[in-house]
Scaffold this motif. Sequence first.
Motif, short mmCIF file in Angstrom:
data_model
loop_
_atom_site.label_atom_id
_atom_site.label_comp_id
_atom_site.label_asym_id
_atom_site.label_seq_id
_atom_site.Cartn_x
_atom_site.Cartn_y
_atom_site.Cartn_z
N VAL A 152 0.84 -1.20 0.00
CA VAL A 152 0.00 0.00 0.00
C VAL A 152 0.87 1.25 0.00
CG1 VAL A 152 -1.76 1.29 1.24
CG2 VAL A 152 -1.82 -1.20 1.25
N ILE A 153 1.87 1.26 0.87
CA ILE A 153 2.75 2.43 0.96
C ILE A 153 3.45 2.67 -0.37
CG2 ILE A 153 4.78 3.39 2.12
CD1 ILE A 153 3.97 1.64 4.57
N ASP A 154 3.93 1.61 -0.99
CA ASP A 154 4.63 1.75 -2.27
C ASP A 154 3.68 2.25 -3.35
OD1 ASP A 154 6.92 0.83 -1.04
OD2 ASP A 154 6.72 -1.23 -1.78
N ASP A 155 2.45 1.79 -3.34
CA ASP A 155 1.48 2.23 -4.34
C ASP A 155 1.12 3.70 -4.13
OD1 ASP A 155 -0.19 1.26 -6.61
OD2 ASP A 155 -1.82 1.98 -5.33
N TYR A 156 0.95 4.08 -2.87
CA TYR A 156 0.67 5.49 -2.57
C TYR A 156 1.82 6.37 -3.07
CZ TYR A 156 0.59 9.79 0.16
OH TYR A 156 0.62 11.12 0.54
N ARG A 157 3.03 5.97 -2.76
CA ARG A 157 4.19 6.77 -3.13
C ARG A 157 4.33 6.89 -4.64
NH1 ARG A 157 10.52 5.45 -1.54
NH2 ARG A 157 11.37 7.47 -2.19
N ALA A 158 4.06 5.80 -5.34
CA ALA A 158 4.21 5.81 -6.79
C ALA A 158 3.12 6.60 -7.49
CB ALA A 158 4.21 4.36 -7.32
N SER A 159 1.96 6.74 -6.87
CA SER A 159 0.83 7.38 -7.54
C SER A 159 0.49 8.77 -6.99
CB SER A 159 -0.41 6.48 -7.42
OG SER A 159 -0.76 6.26 -6.06
N THR A 160 1.28 9.27 -6.08
CA THR A 160 0.97 10.54 -5.43
C THR A 160 2.05 11.57 -5.74
OG1 THR A 160 -0.13 9.35 -3.63
CG2 THR A 160 0.47 11.63 -3.20
N ASP A 161 1.64 12.82 -5.89
CA ASP A 161 2.58 13.89 -6.15
C ASP A 161 3.65 13.93 -5.06
OD1 ASP A 161 3.51 16.86 -5.77
OD2 ASP A 161 2.62 16.81 -7.78
N PRO A 162 4.92 14.06 -5.43
CA PRO A 162 5.99 14.06 -4.43
C PRO A 162 5.82 15.13 -3.35
CG PRO A 162 6.91 13.81 -6.63
CD PRO A 162 5.46 14.10 -6.81
N HIS A 163 5.20 16.26 -3.68
CA HIS A 163 4.99 17.29 -2.68
C HIS A 163 4.04 16.80 -1.58
CE1 HIS A 163 6.33 19.57 -6.23
NE2 HIS A 163 6.86 20.41 -5.35
N LEU A 164 3.02 16.04 -1.97
CA LEU A 164 2.09 15.50 -0.98
C LEU A 164 2.75 14.39 -0.17
CD1 LEU A 164 -1.24 15.39 -3.03
CD2 LEU A 164 -0.50 17.09 -1.35
N VAL A 165 3.59 13.61 -0.80
CA VAL A 165 4.33 12.57 -0.07
C VAL A 165 5.22 13.22 0.98
CG1 VAL A 165 6.01 10.71 -0.26
CG2 VAL A 165 4.26 10.99 -2.03
N ALA A 166 5.88 14.32 0.60
CA ALA A 166 6.73 15.03 1.56
C ALA A 166 5.89 15.61 2.69
CB ALA A 166 7.50 16.14 0.84
N ARG A 167 4.70 16.11 2.36
CA ARG A 167 3.84 16.66 3.40
C ARG A 167 3.40 15.57 4.37
NH1 ARG A 167 -1.03 19.87 1.04
NH2 ARG A 167 0.74 21.08 0.29
N LEU A 168 3.04 14.41 3.83
CA LEU A 168 2.65 13.29 4.68
C LEU A 168 3.80 12.89 5.60
CD1 LEU A 168 0.91 10.92 5.64
CD2 LEU A 168 1.68 9.65 3.61
N THR A 169 5.01 12.82 5.05
CA THR A 169 6.16 12.43 5.86
C THR A 169 6.37 13.41 7.01
OG1 THR A 169 7.20 11.48 3.88
CG2 THR A 169 8.62 11.89 5.77
N GLY A 170 6.24 14.69 6.72
CA GLY A 170 6.37 15.69 7.78
C GLY A 170 5.30 15.54 8.85
N GLU A 171 4.07 15.26 8.42
CA GLU A 171 3.00 15.08 9.39
C GLU A 171 3.23 13.85 10.26
OE1 GLU A 171 -0.88 15.06 7.67
OE2 GLU A 171 -0.67 17.05 6.77
N LEU A 172 3.76 12.78 9.66
CA LEU A 172 4.04 11.58 10.45
C LEU A 172 5.09 11.86 11.51
CD1 LEU A 172 4.02 8.80 7.69
CD2 LEU A 172 2.22 9.33 9.34
N HIS A 173 6.12 12.62 11.15
CA HIS A 173 7.14 12.97 12.15
C HIS A 173 6.55 13.85 13.24
CE1 HIS A 173 10.62 11.07 10.36
NE2 HIS A 173 10.37 11.63 9.19
N GLU A 174 5.66 14.77 12.86
CA GLU A 174 5.01 15.61 13.87
C GLU A 174 4.12 14.78 14.78
OE1 GLU A 174 1.88 19.38 14.24
OE2 GLU A 174 2.70 18.83 12.27
N LEU A 175 3.42 13.83 14.20
CA LEU A 175 2.57 12.94 15.00
C LEU A 175 3.40 12.13 15.99
CD1 LEU A 175 -0.19 11.71 15.59
CD2 LEU A 175 0.07 10.28 13.55
#
Length: 226
Positions: A152-175
């Motif tokens: 799932v993670i690989d599919d999300y990363r491959a199909s999602t704009d890199p800017h949104l992937v970066a935003r998600l990564t930042g939110e996960l670290h904040e969480l």
Amino acid sequence: MPLSPLEHDRRYGELDQVIRAYAGQPADDTPDKPSLALTAYLRHTWHTRPWALAIAERQLREYAEHPPGRLRLRLGEFYAIPDVGLPEGEIQRWLHCLADHIKHSVEEGEVPPPAAPGTHWEWHARFPETGQFLGGWFSQDMPDEFADHDAVIDDYRASTDPHLVARLTGELHELLALDLGESDYALAVAELGMEVDAPAPYSPSGWLAVTAERLTAPRAEYGPPT
């Protein structure tokens, strides 16, 4: 004629944000104490859009002082406040109470201190991309569509704009920086829409950490054979 999106936002946009903060929460504000929902709205808005508080205070008062008639409601020319569990006769007083609390918060500089989100609305307001990721990709149908969580993670990363992937990564670290207990992290991912358990042997926080790492790991690139 129904309100256009622009006119709706101009007249009721921030009022709507305040009311949305009460989803699933009681409208139990009193003159002496704001509700959990309003406290969540104040905390998030102070730390993200402090200028919007004055707009919210004005729109709440204007709506309370000039409530829509039934004809205008039927024509869609006014914002219709959703059911918040109060008698119709109490709505005007309640809106003035909310406006008073917001005004006091701004004028006195009383800002709710940083804390973990306290309501469903605040979880999604603070971690919007995480909510999209967990709610959209880890529904109860996930096991029927993907081999495992990593797929799932690989599919999300491959199909999602890199800017949104970066935003998600930042939110996960904040969480993760909230440093909650594991039961609270389990509640957090559920609030954010995850309907399946974290894969063994990970705890909820452990899986969030692994997910953040997987999202930022270099992608394998395969060049032409030499």
